[in-house]
Design an enzyme around this catalytic site. Structure first.
Site: not given
Ligand code: GAL
Length: 993
Positions: A211, A307
């Site tokens: 990110e 994700e």
């Molecule tokens: C995403 C990030 C993860 C975690 C997630 C929220 O944006 O890449 O590392 O923080 O959000 O749990």
């Protein structure tokens, strides 16, 4: 129009068959689609470390592994959130059994690096062991080692020592890159031995950074990403690389930064956590596109979501879920949410799909970022206690479908089916997709309203009405292969098929009570036998139709009809589908019905050897390769017989899990643990705060020495300060400024007398992200005249900021920042004391700087015989630190996987917090008057389920209310007969004990 769930009817049919299913009173026609056979043959074997070279590529549709399309159906699991390596296998086996083909992991730099240049991959940090276990389990791995990961861990994964180092992190600043490179060298040395490309392991994809959305247009950012790319390649990582773009902006898509001229080995990925209360977004190829469109930013690479929300996290106080904790996350992102959002993703051409989290685990020790408490359960499909939840049902149904139906790996949007001029129905969104090679067609039907709606759709040339429950979705297929036959269409969702000996077996699923019609092509009329349950069938115009209402498992055998091999159709409602397990063995696939989990299956000679779990007594029925005649379950042979369904059924039921008896926790001993507050405490060995400059992003206040804990090497847990001064005559107050994470606190004493405690407020949904958590606590003082004084201050700094915006905020100070008096201006000479050298076994994040932690009070074997015997509940009122210790024995039967937690409860008005040490391992922090967490998972391995355990509680009470602990008890969080063998996690006691 809303129809009952039990009803569907034909709107128009080319060949009405006049079939009716008892109870439905309606009929629907089957019609043959165009006969273009879908790719058949067994699904690709699960990967292993087979030592052979493999090709790993992709095109715009999907990954292509060894020349075959592969949809990645992945779940996120952080090994560092489960500090018991044996249990990694448990979670991985559960993932594979439930249809995932891939596990995605972050590797947290801070977890492995106690000091600059030092990287520890031993014990609970054994990355190589994790990668071996994943390969043995048959899962691909997506590896995400940062250097920055976010992940709700301290400093976003940056080691504590980096917070006090020069160099702007997450940029091309050479001072930072030097450290980042050392980390990557250490990780890549391990990972390069476990890549799928040379068969050393199953690592298939590798992520750079995470990110990273600041500095995108600046050289410092672009050079940084180019540097990481080149570095990882130079380290011998040759699987495709990618970045996880926050916000679907096209950041770091191929061609946007220097990848050394390489083409075709870098993918674009983006993440997303859409609100479960809104309409699922079209983030793939088939949506509106544009800068926020997702995959359209990278037209030559497959739709890739590294994700996608499988739950969400919760801050101290529980603001995210109304104080209800992760159960509420699981309720709002339930099985229907998964179908609605994940099927939308598939319909959008997302073929690399990772659900964050699939097993959330525990942010034990000082691992959690300030925005979360200890549990990172997340509302994930597998809960923190390793228990499967209902959320696994759709994950398995979809995962198995993707494995069985390779047509889904290459989809284009299809226009409306011929003759279809209507909308599918009010509230229904339909995605119509086609595989351009096989012409297999799929419909994803999504209902965005809370009540059931009916989609009027055309399937295989036939109009049908298909009910979709409120806020749910379903997938319908037509023209796919079912073993050696072809499905014309079905209103039930196909789940899997396999060739089991002479016959093929196909499973269809849906919600209980749904009427379904399934149509198969057949050149002449087949023989149909309803083996179990009720089903009606008919044959006309080259199509066999089978109607059934879903409930339990309906079994229908189809023989003849132009295909030699019989086909066994199993129609299973969700509840029954959860007892059907497909496992691929080198001798061919098996399908097992009955147990709560199938972990492994191998066929040796005529025997199927199976391992797995049962909760209650269960059947064991197996379809498998030709010639199987014996069954062995968890090493025990079972009598068996052949059934009319062509399976082997065990002659007796498998036993369920036996009882688990948990002892009451008694025999507590108590000791006070804040000698640092006493005026005469010897602090001569403490570190003098003599620094005048800091690399922190927090300014050093004028006229003050640097007091920030990190600048003196104290990065985790509590820090003590002692300030010596004279010349305080006339002073009437002292103000102590400090910076912390959420729920930080400060306690002060003057000459041994408590001055009071300051606590950071409980975060609400907004402040949890925005708060800087700086505060000044002002205490009235009246120092005795003409004396030397000592001000003792205990700061619980909580953790470092995550630096999500890449502006070095992990370097915001922690600890005391300034002290000022009114009424006098004494010169204060400060000394600081924090955590001792990191525990070489438990790692740098296990302990902080409490006296007890520095002296091994948390460890098994510590001599507490001189401590005061006490009983709980406690009711004492003091400012300071109080320790309690006890031991307990467990005698859980071997062969029983008991998951056990520690539950603390008390009157929520009482202001105290507890750090929980099990056998010296810091299993988390309980804040009695904040919550919401009361139960702390104690992972087996750290917990001796057959033997003696030591529990130590370090209680911080602020003296404003009486303090506990109140009730402290062991809780059973789950049990299963089966499990995996658990090796005790080393838990050394104090040196010399
Ligand atoms: C995403 C990030 C993860 C975690 C997630 C929220 O944006 O890449 O590392 O923080 O959000 O749990």
């Amino acid at each position: 129009m809303v129809l009952s769930r039990r009803t569907f009817s034909a709107l128009a049919g080319t060949a009405a068959l006049g079939l009716s299913l008892s109870g439905s009173g309606s009929d629907v026609a089957c019609a043959a689609g165009r006969t273009v056979l879908a790719p058949t043959g067994p699904a690709p074997a699960p990967p292993s470390a087979d030592g052979r070279p493999h090709t790993v590529g992709f095109d715009r549709y999907s990954m292509i592994v060894d020349g075959r399309r592969l949809v990645i159906w992945s779940g996120e699991f952080h090994p560092f959130r489960l500090p018991s390596p044996s249990l990694w296998r448990d979670v991985l086996q559960k993932m594979r059994a439930h249809g995932y083909n891939t596990v995605s992991i972050y590797v947290a730099w801070n977890y492995h690096s106690p000091a600059p240049g030092q990287h520890d991959f031993t014990g609970v940090r054994d990355l190589g062991l994790f990668l071996r276990t994943a390969a043995e389990t048959g899962l691909y791995v997506i590896l995400r080692p940062g250097p920055y990961i976010n992940a709700e861990v301290d400093a976003g994964g940056f080691p504590g020592w980096l917070t006090a180092a020069p160099g702007v992190a997450r940029t091309s600043d050479p001072a930072y890159l030097r450290h980042a490179d050392q980390w990557l060298t250490a990780v890549d040395r391990i990972v390069s031995r476990h890549q799928y490309t040379d068969g050393g392991g199953t690592v298939l994809l590798y992520q750079l950074e995470n990110e990273y959305d600041n500095h995108v247009a600046e050289p410092a950012g672009r050079d940084y990403m180019a540097h990481l790319y080149a570095k990882v390649r130079a380290d011998g990582i040759d699987v495709p690389l990618f970045h996880n773009d926050k916000g679907r902006n096209g950041h770091w898509a191929p061609g946007t930064f220097d990848t050394g001229g390489e083409r075709g080995r870098y993918l674009y990925g983006f993440d997303g956590y859409p609100s479960p209360f809104k309409t699922p977004p079209d983030w793939g190829y088939f949506g509106p596109g544009g800068p926020k469109g997702g995959s359209t930013a990278s037209p030559d690479t497959p739709g890739f979501i590294p994700e996608f929300g499988g739950g969400w996290f919760d801050p101290w106080g529980g603001a995210e879920f109304g104080g209800l904790g992760y159960a509420e996350s699981r309720r709002t992102r339930d099985a229907a949410y998964e179908r609605r959002f994940y099927l939308t993703n598939l319909a959008n051409g997302i073929t690399v799909h990772n659900v964050y989290m699939t097993f959330g685990g525990t942010s034990w020790g000082w691992l959690p970022a300030p925005i979360v408490y200890t549990s990172y359960d997340y509302g994930a499909a597998i809960d923190e206690a390793r228990q499967p939840t209902d959320k696994l049902v759709p994950m398995r149904q979809i995962g198995r479908l993707l494995q069985s139906v390779p047509d889904l790996a290459k989809l284009d949007p299809a226009g409306p089916p011929p003759g279809d001029t209507t909308e599918p129905g009010p509230g229904i969104k339909a995605y119509h997709l086609v595989n351009p090679d096989t012409e297999a067609r799929f419909l994803v039907l999504r209902n965005d309203t809370p009540s059931e709606a009916v989609a009027a759709v055309t399937l295989g040339g036939t109009r049908a009405e298909v009910p979709v429950p409120g806020l749910d979705a379903r997938l319908l297929a037509s023209g796919i292969a079912l073993g050696r036959r072809k499905l014309s269409w079905s209103t039930a969702q196909p789940m899997l098929w396999l060739a089991a000996g002479r016959q093929d077996v196909a499973v269809f699923t849906g919600r209980a009570g749904e009427s379904t019609r399934t149509c198969l092509e057949a050149t002449d009329e087949p023989k149909v036998t309803v083996l179990d349950g009720e089903a009606a069938h008919g044959y006309a115009d080259g199509v066999l139709s089978v109607d059934t209402v879903l409930g339990g498992i309906t079994r229908v055998r189809v023989e003849g009809g132009g295909t030699a091999a019989p086909l066994l159709l199993l129609f299973a409602d969700d509840e029954s589908s959860r007892l059907l397990w497909r496992h691929d063995t080198p001798s061919g696939p098996v399908l097992v019905r009955g147990p709560a989990l199938l972990r492994t299956a191998v066929v040796r000679g005529t025997t199927a050897h199976l391992t797995g779990d049962t909760a209650d007594a269960a059947d064991l029925e197996v379809w498998g390769p030709r010639g199987i005649s014996e069954l062995v379950w968890n090493q025990g042979a079972l009598p068996s017989r052949v059934t009319a369904s062509g399976s082997l059924l065990a002659g007796r039921r498998l036993a369920g899990a036996g009882r688990v008896r948990l002892p009451a926790l008694t025999g507590w001993r108590r000791a006070e643990g804040n000698p640092e507050s006493a005026p005469g405490h010897d602090d001569t060995a403490w570190r003098v705060t003599d620094r005048t400059a800091s690399y922190s992003v927090t300014a050093v206040p004028d006229g003050q020495p640097v007091l920030f804990a990190d600048d003196y090497g104290f990065h985790y847990g509590d820090v003590w300060y002692r300030g010596h001064f004279a010349d305080a005559d006339g002073a009437d107050s002292v103000s102590l400024s400090y910076v912390a994470g959420t729920q930080g606190l400060l306690m002060a004493w003057l000459d041994g007398e408590p001055l009071g405690t300051h606590r950071m407020p409980v975060p609400d949904a907004k402040t949890v992200r925005k708060g800087t958590w700086t505060a000044t606590a002002t205490f009235p003082v009246r120092p005795r005249k003409g004396r030397a004084h000592v001000l003792s201050v205990l700061v619980r700094p909580m953790q470092h900021d995550e630096d999500g915006r890449a502006d070095d905020t992990h370097k915001a100070a922690r600890g005391l920042t300034a002290a000022a008096f009114t009424g006098a201006a004494p010169a204060v000479r400060w000394r600081i004391q924090g955590a001792a050298a990191p525990d070489p076994v438990r790692g740098p994040l296990n302990t902080g700087g409490l006296h007890g932690e520095r002296h091994g009070w948390h460890l098994p074997g510590f001599a507490d015989g001189g401590w005061q015997p006490v009983a709980f509940p406690r009711n004492e009122r003091r400012q300071g630190v109080t320790w309690y210790r006890t031991g307990f024995r467990l005698a859980v039967d071997s062969g029983l996987d008991a998951s056990i937690g520690l539950t603390l409860t008390d009157d929520p008005a009482r202001a105290y917090r507890v750090q929980i040490f099990l056998n010296g391992w810091n299993m988390g922090q309980y804040i009695n008057d904040v919550g919401p967490q009361h139960t702390f998972v104690l992972p087996n391995g750290v917990l001796r389920t057959r033997g003696r355990n030591t529990l130590a509680l370090a209680v911080l009470s602020d003296g404003t209310t009486p303090a506990g602990p109140g009730r402290v008890e062991l809780t059973l969080l789950g049990r299963a007969a089966g499990g995996v063998p658990v090796t005790p996690v080393p838990s050394p006691g104090p040196a010399g004990a």
